[in-house]
Design an enzyme around this catalytic site. Structure first.
Site, short mmCIF file in Angstrom:
data_model
loop_
_atom_site.label_atom_id
_atom_site.label_comp_id
_atom_site.label_asym_id
_atom_site.label_seq_id
_atom_site.Cartn_x
_atom_site.Cartn_y
_atom_site.Cartn_z
N HIS A 26 0.86 -1.19 0.00
CA HIS A 26 0.00 0.00 0.00
C HIS A 26 0.89 1.23 0.00
O HIS A 26 1.29 1.73 1.04
CB HIS A 26 -0.92 -0.04 1.24
CG HIS A 26 -1.90 1.11 1.31
ND1 HIS A 26 -3.02 1.06 2.10
CD2 HIS A 26 -1.92 2.32 0.71
CE1 HIS A 26 -3.70 2.20 1.99
NE2 HIS A 26 -3.04 2.99 1.16
N HIS A 28 1.29 4.77 -2.53
CA HIS A 28 0.90 5.55 -3.70
C HIS A 28 2.19 6.17 -4.23
O HIS A 28 2.83 6.96 -3.52
CB HIS A 28 -0.09 6.64 -3.33
CG HIS A 28 -1.31 6.11 -2.65
ND1 HIS A 28 -2.50 5.89 -3.33
CD2 HIS A 28 -1.53 5.71 -1.38
CE1 HIS A 28 -3.39 5.41 -2.48
NE2 HIS A 28 -2.84 5.28 -1.29
N HIS A 206 -9.49 1.10 -1.05
CA HIS A 206 -9.41 1.78 0.24
C HIS A 206 -10.80 1.72 0.86
O HIS A 206 -11.80 2.05 0.20
CB HIS A 206 -9.02 3.24 0.07
CG HIS A 206 -7.57 3.48 -0.22
ND1 HIS A 206 -6.91 2.87 -1.25
CD2 HIS A 206 -6.66 4.28 0.40
CE1 HIS A 206 -5.64 3.29 -1.25
NE2 HIS A 206 -5.46 4.14 -0.26
N GLU A 209 -10.92 3.71 6.23
CA GLU A 209 -9.87 4.61 6.71
C GLU A 209 -10.60 5.73 7.47
O GLU A 209 -10.48 5.85 8.69
CB GLU A 209 -9.05 5.17 5.54
CG GLU A 209 -7.98 6.19 5.94
CD GLU A 209 -7.30 6.85 4.73
OE1 GLU A 209 -7.83 6.80 3.60
OE2 GLU A 209 -6.21 7.45 4.92
N ASP A 288 1.87 7.13 1.85
CA ASP A 288 2.45 8.27 1.13
C ASP A 288 3.68 8.74 1.91
O ASP A 288 3.64 9.76 2.61
CB ASP A 288 1.42 9.40 1.04
CG ASP A 288 0.17 8.95 0.29
OD1 ASP A 288 0.23 8.88 -0.95
OD2 ASP A 288 -0.83 8.65 0.94
N1 HPA Z 1 -6.37 7.53 1.24
C1 HPA Z 1 -7.09 7.79 0.15
N2 HPA Z 1 -6.53 8.21 -0.98
C2 HPA Z 1 -5.22 8.37 -1.03
C3 HPA Z 1 -4.44 8.12 0.08
C4 HPA Z 1 -5.04 7.66 1.26
O1 HPA Z 1 -4.42 7.41 2.30
N3 HPA Z 1 -3.16 8.38 -0.30
C5 HPA Z 1 -3.19 8.77 -1.58
N4 HPA Z 1 -4.44 8.78 -2.03
ZN ZN Z 2 -3.62 4.85 0.51
#
Ligand code: HPA
Ligand code: ZN
Length: 347
Positions: A26, A28, A206, A209, A288
């Site tokens: 995971h 990006h 996702h 979260e 990220d």
């Molecule tokens: N969540 C949702 N979208 C995203 C994230 C994340 O943590 N990082 C980059 N795009």
């Molecule tokens: Zn993410």
């Protein structure tokens, strides 16, 4: 199997977390753009930034929630214009991954962030693919690309993106769903995920979260994903926790991200240990890393420093990451035996 590692002394943990072979599932790739590289690419491409310096940009990395991060993340990605930019970004990540003993990385990329600005899909995928090939030949790192649809955009836009991607079908293994979660439930993308499934693509999303447990349930039932990205809010629904455990659905948890985006106030309050105790297939990832204060090993280190976790948990987390990857069983077995060796030496 793993309990025997509990006796490895805590002061050996940092070295062990560093040395153990692991997969990152995971991440990006646009989230690996360090401020220094953002400024270098802005200069190379003649792009004006609204921050006067690297320091000023880094100081802006004080987020209150997912959206406050995404606004800056999309602004940072605006410096990516040419194939070489995508290559250089991914190559910088692979060098960090190598230092962290990542043996396999499945990288998310957000084509819509770039095609919306007039950058061709081909430019994005060629730059990333060449970096993946270079990582294999020069660093011995295995990798794969997962194309994410931006969930704040429409399903029709996602279909258009899929159409643009299909000529490059061999360059990515699956699709995911990212960006603003609240108000954009998985079922918004039911038809495009069904199409991707027909095409034989691997599916992740996702969910949970910032969004509620129902988003995790619908990612499983409607989108039919194989892994849940984040998923930490599953604990609000005990039946869902039981189901995830029973099915062995991997969760790609990103501890530093969760703290930076205020999903948990402090690392000591993170529910990663609770998730492990519930029998969930938890993995640790960086999300990220340029924005959240650390690459994958920093995520392991800070999590282990704050929570009651020992070497048996380290083994489980690394093994989960390898098992939850989308590679064939032979490769997994090879990496797991490397992992076993590292732990046998430490025990
Ligand atoms: N969540 C949702 N979208 C995203 C994230 C994340 O943590 N990082 C980059 N795009
Ligand atoms: Zn993410």
């Amino acid at each position: 199997m793993t309990a025997k590692f509990s006796s490895i002394p805590a002061d050996r943990l940092p070295d062990l977390l560093q040395a153990m072979p692991k997969a990152e599932l995971h991440m990006h790739i646009e989230g690996s753009l360090e401020p220094e590289l953002i400024f270098a690419l802005a200069q190379r491409n003649g792009v004006a930034l609204s921050y006067p310096s690297v320091e000023a940009l880094r100081e802006a990395y004080a987020f209150t929630d997912l959206q406050s991060f995404l606004d800056i993340y999309y602004a940072g990605a605006s410096v990516l214009l040419k194939e070489a930019d995508f290559h250089d970004m991914a190559w910088a990540y692979f060098l960090r991954a190598k230092a962290d003993n990542v043996v396999h990385a499945e990288l998310f990329f957000d084509p819509q962030t770039h095609t919306e600005r007039g950058v061709a899909f081909e430019t994005v995928i060629r730059g990333l693919t060449s970096a993946c090939e270079r990582a294999r030949s020069e660093l011995g790192i295995s990798s794969a690309l997962i194309m994410c649809f931006l969930r704040h955009l429409s399903e029709e836009d996602a279909f258009k993106t899929l159409e643009q991607a299909l000529p490059y079908r061999e360059h990515f293994i699956g699709v995911g769903l990212d960006s603003s979660e609240r108000g954009h439930p998985p079922e918004k993308f039911a038809r495009v995920f069904a199409k991707c499934r027909e095409l034989g693509l691997r599916l992740v999303a996702h969910a949970g979260e910032e969004g509620p447990p129902e988003y995790i349930i619908n990612a499983l039932d409607v989108l039919k994903v194989e892994r849940i990205d984040h998923g930490v809010r599953c604990v609000e629904d005990p039946a869902l926790v039981q189901r995830l455990a029973q099915q062995g659905t991997p969760l790609t948890v990103c501890p530093l991200s969760n703290i930076k985006l205020c999903v948990f106030k402090t690392m000591a309050e993170h529910n990663l240990r609770t998730l492990l105790d519930a029998g969930l297939k938890v993995t640790i990832n960086s999300d990220d890393p340029a924005y959240f204060g650390g690459y994958v090993n920093e995520n392991y280190l800070e999590t282990f420093a704050a929570l009651p976790l020992d070497a048996s948990h380290a083994y489980t987390l690394a093994r989960n990451s390898l098992e939850a990857s989308f590679v064939d069983e032979a490769h997994k077995a090879g990496w797991i035996s490397q992992l076993d060796e590292v732990f046998a030496r430490a025990a």
